[in-house]
Structure formats: structure tokens, C-alpha cells
Design a protein around this motif. Structure first.
Motif, PDB file in Angstrom:
ATOM      1  N   ILE A 116       0.869  -1.292   0.094  1.00 16.52           N
ATOM      2  CA  ILE A 116      -0.117   0.185   0.219  1.00 16.52           C
ATOM      3  C   ILE A 116       0.983   1.336  -0.111  1.00 16.52           C
ATOM      4  N   GLY A 117       2.151   1.149  -0.217  1.00 16.68           N
ATOM      5  CA  GLY A 117       2.993   2.344  -0.372  1.00 16.68           C
ATOM      6  C   GLY A 117       3.454   2.885   0.964  1.00 16.68           C
ATOM      7  N   GLN A 118       3.346   2.397   2.320  1.00 16.09           N
ATOM      8  CA  GLN A 118       3.363   2.973   3.494  1.00 16.09           C
ATOM      9  C   GLN A 118       4.819   2.347   4.091  1.00 16.09           C
ATOM     10  N   SER A 119       5.565   1.715   3.572  1.00 15.35           N
ATOM     11  CA  SER A 119       6.973   0.943   4.014  1.00 15.35           C
ATOM     12  C   SER A 119       7.778   2.057   4.174  1.00 15.35           C
ATOM     13  N   ASP A 120       8.803   2.059   5.236  1.00 18.42           N
ATOM     14  CA  ASP A 120       9.768   2.908   5.376  1.00 18.42           C
ATOM     15  C   ASP A 120      11.070   2.027   4.734  1.00 18.42           C
ATOM     16  N   LYS A 121      10.925   0.843   4.663  1.00 15.31           N
ATOM     17  CA  LYS A 121      12.098   0.005   4.264  1.00 15.31           C
ATOM     18  C   LYS A 121      12.251  -0.021   2.665  1.00 15.31           C
ATOM     19  N   ALA A 122      13.544   0.136   1.921  1.00  9.31           N
ATOM     20  CA  ALA A 122      13.639   0.103   0.521  1.00  9.31           C
ATOM     21  C   ALA A 122      13.378  -1.653   0.260  1.00  9.31           C
ATOM     22  N   VAL A 123      12.755  -1.659  -0.808  1.00  6.03           N
ATOM     23  CA  VAL A 123      12.912  -2.764  -1.558  1.00  6.03           C
ATOM     24  C   VAL A 123      14.060  -3.243  -2.767  1.00  6.03           C
ATOM     25  N   GLU A 124      14.764  -4.433  -2.078  1.00  9.35           N
ATOM     26  CA  GLU A 124      15.855  -4.718  -2.954  1.00  9.35           C
ATOM     27  C   GLU A 124      15.303  -5.484  -4.293  1.00  9.35           C
ATOM     28  N   VAL A 125      15.846  -5.070  -5.463  1.00  5.77           N
ATOM     29  CA  VAL A 125      15.266  -5.666  -6.722  1.00  5.77           C
ATOM     30  C   VAL A 125      16.438  -6.290  -7.529  1.00  5.77           C
ATOM     31  N   ASP A 126      16.059  -7.389  -8.262  1.00  3.82           N
ATOM     32  CA  ASP A 126      17.093  -7.979  -9.194  1.00  3.82           C
ATOM     33  C   ASP A 126      16.726  -7.522 -10.554  1.00  3.82           C
ATOM     34  N   PHE A 127      16.096  -6.409 -10.877  1.00  2.00           N
ATOM     35  CA  PHE A 127      15.889  -6.042 -12.211  1.00  2.00           C
ATOM     36  C   PHE A 127      16.281  -4.566 -12.378  1.00  2.00           C
ATOM     37  N   THR A 128      16.584  -4.305 -13.672  1.00  3.28           N
ATOM     38  CA  THR A 128      16.957  -2.853 -14.043  1.00  3.28           C
ATOM     39  C   THR A 128      16.259  -2.173 -15.399  1.00  3.28           C
ATOM     40  N   VAL A 129      16.451  -1.065 -15.670  1.00  7.74           N
ATOM     41  CA  VAL A 129      15.732  -0.559 -16.720  1.00  7.74           C
ATOM     42  C   VAL A 129      16.007  -1.599 -17.913  1.00  7.74           C
ATOM     43  N   GLY A 130      15.113  -1.790 -18.746  1.00  8.34           N
ATOM     44  CA  GLY A 130      15.369  -2.577 -19.900  1.00  8.34           C
ATOM     45  C   GLY A 130      15.003  -4.171 -19.701  1.00  8.34           C
ATOM     46  N   ASP A 131      14.845  -4.654 -18.455  1.00  4.81           N
ATOM     47  CA  ASP A 131      14.610  -6.084 -17.899  1.00  4.81           C
ATOM     48  C   ASP A 131      13.223  -6.349 -18.461  1.00  4.81           C
ATOM     49  N   SER A 132      13.029  -7.659 -18.562  1.00  4.41           N
ATOM     50  CA  SER A 132      11.634  -8.137 -18.769  1.00  4.41           C
ATOM     51  C   SER A 132      11.148  -8.648 -17.153  1.00  4.41           C
ATOM     52  N   VAL A 133       9.911  -8.500 -16.649  1.00  6.35           N
ATOM     53  CA  VAL A 133       9.407  -8.409 -15.398  1.00  6.35           C
ATOM     54  C   VAL A 133       8.120  -9.075 -15.409  1.00  6.35           C
ATOM     55  N   LYS A 134       7.847 -10.013 -14.421  1.00  4.42           N
ATOM     56  CA  LYS A 134       6.742 -10.530 -14.258  1.00  4.42           C
ATOM     57  C   LYS A 134       5.878  -9.565 -13.212  1.00  4.42           C
ATOM     58  N   ILE A 135       4.464  -9.247 -13.212  1.00  2.00           N
ATOM     59  CA  ILE A 135       3.733  -8.611 -12.308  1.00  2.00           C
ATOM     60  C   ILE A 135       3.179  -9.648 -11.687  1.00  2.00           C
ATOM     61  N   LEU A 136       3.407  -9.578 -10.055  1.00  2.00           N
ATOM     62  CA  LEU A 136       2.801 -10.539  -9.157  1.00  2.00           C
ATOM     63  C   LEU A 136       1.448 -10.618  -8.532  1.00  2.00           C
ATOM     64  N   SER A 137       1.235  -9.158  -8.528  1.00  2.00           N
ATOM     65  CA  SER A 137      -0.171  -8.838  -7.939  1.00  2.00           C
ATOM     66  C   SER A 137      -1.052  -7.571  -8.491  1.00  2.00           C
ATOM     67  N   GLY A 138      -2.026  -7.509  -8.182  1.00  2.00           N
ATOM     68  CA  GLY A 138      -2.873  -6.196  -8.714  1.00  2.00           C
ATOM     69  C   GLY A 138      -3.565  -6.788 -10.135  1.00  2.00           C
ATOM     70  N   PRO A 139      -4.163  -5.841 -10.896  1.00  2.00           N
ATOM     71  CA  PRO A 139      -5.101  -6.131 -11.849  1.00  2.00           C
ATOM     72  C   PRO A 139      -4.306  -6.578 -12.872  1.00  2.00           C
ATOM     73  N   PHE A 140      -3.202  -6.351 -12.955  1.00  2.00           N
ATOM     74  CA  PHE A 140      -2.123  -6.939 -14.186  1.00  2.00           C
ATOM     75  C   PHE A 140      -1.407  -8.214 -13.688  1.00  2.00           C
TER      76      PHE A 140
END
Length: 182
Positions: A116-140
Motif C-alpha cells: 500500500i506504499g507505506q513502508s519505510d524500508k527499501a525493496v531490493e530488486v534484481d531487475f533494472t531498466v530494460g529487463d523483462s519482469v512479471k507482475i505478481l499482484s494487482g489488476p495486471f
């Protein structure tokens, strides 16, 4: 249970009354002098895109109808005030008979706050601009796309997805994405 420790608890409310209960709790914070023990009150809502007749509109949906999350120090006084707030039907994790509830595990509440966008902690991600990603939740959920841009401050990536036969940029929270495996 450790005394004087801030933890998150799940409060059960009448479905559809979550925001009203939140307002009641916020008023009681001041009038009953428990602001030293009650910190954040969160109704887990997220904005979703609803598509109807090829038209889309943003709708705010409660992820957990009938529940809200309260960050508090579980003292007898704070527990009494929250329990007896109009619209509150109880705490989740309390066996009744005067037993105080168990707190939500930190990793579980962190997932909810990130969503819900209220976390103080940063999310570590394994993707960068140009990478293909899969959407895990939400309408897509389940769709794949290509990362067009990333905003580390808001923890949101702009992902190009195929929507109605067109490549459409869509803002998705980092926590809702994973690098696509080929």
C-alpha cells in the motif's frame, strides 16, 4: 510478550466501516491520552484500475475488508481503548477471556505496508531498466512487461505491458514485480 515494545496488531471491524473506525481511534488517541502507546492506524487500501467496456478508471479497494492494522504498545489502557472503540469487534489473535492478542509478524506487516506504499524500508530488486519482469499482484497480475524506468524514491517502476493490443506504460510497485525467468 515484551512490555513497552511497538508492534502491529490486526483489529476486526464491521465490514465497510474501516475508515470510520480509524477516525474514531484517531479522535480517542487525543481525548483519552494514549498517544504514547498508539502510533499508526492503517486501512490497507490500494488503487486499482478497473476496465469496463474498454474504459478504465481508478478505484480504491480495501485489501482486507473488515480489518485495520494498528501499531501500538500493548498496555492494558491502550488495549482497553482500542477494544471499546465504536465499530471494533475485537482483535485478531486473542483467544478471548481477557487474553491479549498476538502481534503480526514483522515480515508479514512489511509486505502489507509495501503493497500500500507505506513502508519505510527499501525493496531490493534484481531487475533494472530494460529487463523483462512479471507482475505478481494487482489488476495486471501474471502479465509480463519491460521496465521502462525506475523511481527508487517511490519504489515504483514504469513497465510497458501489452494492453488492448498496444504497448502501455503502467506504474507498478517494486514489491509487485519479479525478474522474468526465461
Amino acid at each position: 510478550m515484551e512490555e513497552n515494545k511497538k508492534e502491529w496488531y490486526v483489529v476486526n471491524t464491521y465490514a465497510g466501516h474501516e475508515n470510520r473506525v480509524k477516525e474514531n481511534l484517531e479522535k480517542r488517541l487525543e481525548t483519552m491520552g494514549i498517544s504514547d502507546n498508539l502510533f499508526r492506524i492503517v486501512v490497507a487500501e490500494e488503487t486499482q484500475i478497473e476496465v469496463k467496456n474498454e474504459k478504465s478508471k481508478e478505484v480504491v479497494k480495501n485489501i482486507f475488508p473488515g480489518y485495520l492494522f494498528v501499531e501500538m504498545i500493548m498496555t492494558d489502557e491502550a488495549w482497553y481503548v482500542v477494544r471499546n472503540t465504536p465499530g471494533v469487534t475485537g482483535f485478531i489473535g486473542s483467544s478471548g477471556g481477557g487474553a491479549k492478542p498476538f502481534p503480526v509478524k514483522p515480515d508479514e506487516i512489511e509486505k502489507i505496508l509495501r503493497r500500500i506504499g507505506q513502508s519505510d524500508k527499501a525493496v531490493e530488486v534484481d531487475f533494472t531498466v530494460g529487463d523483462s519482469v512479471k507482475i505478481l499482484s494487482g489488476p495486471f497480475s501474471g502479465m509480463e512487461g519491460k521496465v521502462e524506468s525506475m523511481n527508487d524514491e517511490t519504489q515504483v517502476a514504469s513497465v510497458l505491458i501489452i494492453f488492448f493490443g498496444r504497448e502501455t506504460p503502467t506504474d507498478i510497485n517494486y514489491v509487485d514485480l519479479s525478474k522474468a525467468e526465461f
